[in-house]
Design a protein around this motif. Structure first.
Motif, PDB file in Angstrom:
ATOM      1  N   THR A  94      20.433   1.769  -4.064  1.00  0.00           N
ATOM      2  CA  THR A  94      21.276   2.864  -3.567  1.00  0.00           C
ATOM      3  C   THR A  94      22.737   2.462  -3.635  1.00  0.00           C
ATOM      4  OG1 THR A  94      21.778   4.287  -1.667  1.00  0.00           O
ATOM      5  CG2 THR A  94      21.075   2.055  -1.147  1.00  0.00           C
ATOM      6  N   ARG A  96      24.651   3.906  -1.383  1.00  0.00           N
ATOM      7  CA  ARG A  96      25.059   4.239  -0.015  1.00  0.00           C
ATOM      8  C   ARG A  96      25.073   3.016   0.874  1.00  0.00           C
ATOM      9  NH1 ARG A  96      24.363  10.180   0.726  1.00  0.00           N
ATOM     10  NH2 ARG A  96      24.200  10.757  -1.450  1.00  0.00           N
ATOM     11  N   ASN A 149      24.547  12.053  -6.113  1.00  0.00           N
ATOM     12  CA  ASN A 149      23.610  13.007  -5.509  1.00  0.00           C
ATOM     13  C   ASN A 149      22.226  12.377  -5.569  1.00  0.00           C
ATOM     14  OD1 ASN A 149      25.537  15.006  -5.124  1.00  0.00           O
ATOM     15  ND2 ASN A 149      25.345  15.643  -7.285  1.00  0.00           N
ATOM     16  N   HIS A 150      21.342  12.878  -4.711  1.00  0.00           N
ATOM     17  CA  HIS A 150      20.001  12.280  -4.686  1.00  0.00           C
ATOM     18  C   HIS A 150      19.333  12.303  -6.058  1.00  0.00           C
ATOM     19  CE1 HIS A 150      19.756  11.111  -0.576  1.00  0.00           C
ATOM     20  NE2 HIS A 150      20.284  12.270  -0.206  1.00  0.00           N
ATOM     21  N   ASP A 151      19.552  13.419  -6.797  1.00  0.00           N
ATOM     22  CA  ASP A 151      18.874  13.494  -8.103  1.00  0.00           C
ATOM     23  C   ASP A 151      19.542  12.629  -9.169  1.00  0.00           C
ATOM     24  OD1 ASP A 151      21.116  14.971  -8.386  1.00  0.00           O
ATOM     25  OD2 ASP A 151      20.144  16.758  -9.224  1.00  0.00           O
ATOM     26  N   VAL A 197      20.195   9.409  -8.443  1.00  0.00           N
ATOM     27  CA  VAL A 197      19.750   8.048  -8.134  1.00  0.00           C
ATOM     28  C   VAL A 197      18.418   7.803  -8.831  1.00  0.00           C
ATOM     29  CG1 VAL A 197      18.992   6.525  -6.245  1.00  0.00           C
ATOM     30  CG2 VAL A 197      20.918   8.092  -5.905  1.00  0.00           C
ATOM     31  N   SER A 209      14.749   6.976  -9.568  1.00  0.00           N
ATOM     32  CA  SER A 209      13.596   7.095  -8.670  1.00  0.00           C
ATOM     33  C   SER A 209      12.841   5.764  -8.586  1.00  0.00           C
ATOM     34  CB  SER A 209      12.639   8.184  -9.183  1.00  0.00           C
ATOM     35  OG  SER A 209      12.067   7.752 -10.411  1.00  0.00           O
ATOM     36  N   ARG A 254      17.909   3.178   2.120  1.00  0.00           N
ATOM     37  CA  ARG A 254      17.108   4.071   1.255  1.00  0.00           C
ATOM     38  C   ARG A 254      15.706   4.229   1.840  1.00  0.00           C
ATOM     39  NH1 ARG A 254      16.404   4.655  -5.309  1.00  0.00           N
ATOM     40  NH2 ARG A 254      14.714   6.175  -5.160  1.00  0.00           N
TER      41      ARG A 254
END
Ligand code: SAM
Ligand code: SF4
Length: 354
Positions: free
Chosen positions: A23, A25, A43-45, A47, A49, A78
Motif C-alpha cells: 500500500t 497509505r 485509488n483502491h482500483d 492498487v 490486488s 491494508r
C-alpha cells in the motif's frame, strides 16, 4: 513443477529477493518519507490486488525467488494482510517472509501475523523521546511503537530489527541511547543512512560517524567477522548469537557489529557512503503494481497489465527482460555530491517501500 531457469540480470546476479509494497497509505507522515500534506494516494482500483501479487510470487518462486519482504506505506493499514501473508507462505519455494512496519498497529496484529507464518519483523523507530518522535512522524505516539516492539519480542518474532534513520540536528544526539535500548531489549538495530530525497545532503549522518561514536563509548564494539554487505560465505557466529540468526547477519546489505555480551547487533546500511549494489539480488514491486529493478532509478514496468495479458511463462520472460535493465550500481551519491536533484519523477518512499 521443478525450478526453471533462474531470474538473472545482465551482470549475472541472480534475483532471489522480492520487496512488495502492499500500500502507499500510511498512518504516519515521517518528514523524510512523505510531504506534510500527504501525497495523492492511489485509488483502491489502482492498487495491485493480493491475487495478482500471489500469482506473481508463484511465478517468480518457480524461478528462484525465495525471499519476500512486505512493506509499504504502512503494510498493516491494508485490509486482509494476515490472510495474504498466510497465502504467500503456502507458495512452494518461498523460504523467508519478513515485514517492515512502523509498529503502531503491532499491538493489535502481532500474534495474528505470527500465526500466519510471519516470523521476522523490522520496526522503524527514529527517536526514543516522545516529543521528537511526534515531530519526526508528525502524528505518531512513541508509546505505541514501544509497545509494538515489546509485543513483537514476546510473541516470538526473531529477529526483531529496529530501523533507525538519523538526521543531523534532529535525532543524531540519540546514538548511544539507541544502542543502550537495543542492548536492554536484545534487539538488532540498524542505522540506515538518510537518503535526502528532495532534501539536503548535509543532513545525512554517515555510518562511519555513528560507528566512531559507538566505539568511543563501548570498548567491546566490534565488527562481526564476514558481515560485510552480502557476504554470505563467512558464517562464523561472532557475537550475534541470541539476537539474530546467523544467515540473516551475513546475508544482508548491512555491516554488523556486536558486543561481548551478545545482547545486541548493530548494523549499518550505507546507501550514501558505500555502494551496496555489487551483489544486489532484489526486485521491488510498488503498491501500484510497478516492478522496479532498483530503488534508486525510477524505471518502472506495470505488472498488472502483463499478468492480465499473458500466461505464466510469458510473464516470466517479460520480467526477465525487465531485469536485464537493472543497472550495475546506483549513482545516488554522485548525484548528491553534484547537488543534483535526488527526487524521483513522481515518487516518495512510501510508494516504493524503502
Ligand atoms: N511504514 C513502514 C516503516 O516505516 O517501517 C514501511 C515502509 S518505510 C518506506 C520502509 C523504511 O524506509 C523505513 O525503515 C523508513 O525509515 C525508511 N525510509 C523512508 N524514507 C527514507 C529516507 N528518505 N532515507 C532513508 N530511509 C528511509
Ligand atoms: Fe509511513 Fe514508513 Fe514512510 Fe514513516 S517511513 S511515513 S511510517 S511509510
Amino acid at each position: 513443477m521443478s525450478k526453471l531457469k533462474p531470474l538473472m540480470d545482465s551482470f549475472g546476479r541472480r534475483i532471489t529477493y522480492l520487496r512488495i509494497s502492499v500500500t502507499d497509505r500510511c498512518n504516519l507522515r515521517c518528514v523524510y518519507c512523505m510531504p506534510e500534506d500527504g501525497i495523492s494516494l492511489l485509488n483502491h482500483d489502482e492498487v495491485i490486488s493480493y491475487e495478482d501479487i500471489l500469482r506473481l510470487v508463484g511465478i517468480l518462486s518457480n524461478h528462484g525467488v525465495n525471499k519476500i519482504r512486505i512493506t509499504g506505506g504502512e503494510p498493516l493499514v491494508r485490509k486482509g494482510l494476515t490472510g495474504f501473508i498466510e497465502n504467500i507462505g503456502r507458495i512452494k519455494g518461498v523460504e523467508d517472509i519478513s515485514m517492515t512496519t512502523n509498529g503502531i498497529l503491532l499491538e493489535r496484529y502481532a500474534s495474528e501475523l505470527y500465526n500466519a507464518g510471519l516470523k521476522r519483523i523490522n520496526i522503524s523507530l527514529d527517536s526514543l523521546k516522545e516529543d521528537r518522535f511526534n515531530k519526526i512522524t508528525r502524528i505518531g505516539n512513541l508509546k505505541d511503537v514501544l509497545t509494538g516492539i515489546k509485543i513483537a519480542k514476546k510473541t516470538g518474532f526473531n529477529p526483531v530489527k529496529i530501523n533507525t534513520v538519523l538526521i543531523k540536528g534532529i535525532n543524531d544526539g540519540e546514538i548511544i541511547d539507541f544502542v543502550n535500548f537495543a542492548k536492554e531489549f536484545e534487539l538488532n538495530l540498524r542505522f540506515i543512512e538518510y537518503m535526502p530525497i528532495g532534501g539536503n545532503i548535509a543532513d545525512a549522518v554517515l555510518s562511519k560517524e555513528i560507528e566512531e561514536k559507538i566505539k568511543s563509548e563501548f570498548d567491546d564494539f566490534s565488527l562481526i567477522a564476514g558481515s560485510q554487505a552480502n557476504n554470505a560465505d563467512n558464517k562464523d557466529g561472532g557475537s550475534a548469537a541470541g539476537v539474530a540468526d546467523k544467515a540473516e547477519v551475513y546475508n544482508s546489505v548491512s555491516r554488523s557489529f556486536g558486543f561481548k555480551d551478545g545482547k545486541a547487533v548493530i548494523g549499518f546500511i550505507s546507501p550514501l557512503s558505500e555502494h551496496f549494489c555489487g551483489d544486489c539480488n532484489r526486485l521491488r514491486l510498488t503498491a501500484s503494481g510497478d516492478l522496479r529493478p532498483c530503488l534508486f532509478y525510477d524505471n518502472e514496468y506495470n505488472i498488472r497489465y502483463i499478468l492480465k495479458e499473458n500466461g505464466d511463462e510469458a510473464v516470466f520472460e517479460k520480467i526477465s527482460d525487465i531485469i536485464k535493465l537493472k543497472r550495475f550500481k546506483h549513482s545516488f551519491n554522485e548525484k548528491a555530491k553534484k547537488q543534483e536533484s535526488l527526487l524521483w519523477a513522481n515518487d516518495f518512499m512510501n510508494g516504493i517501500g524503502g
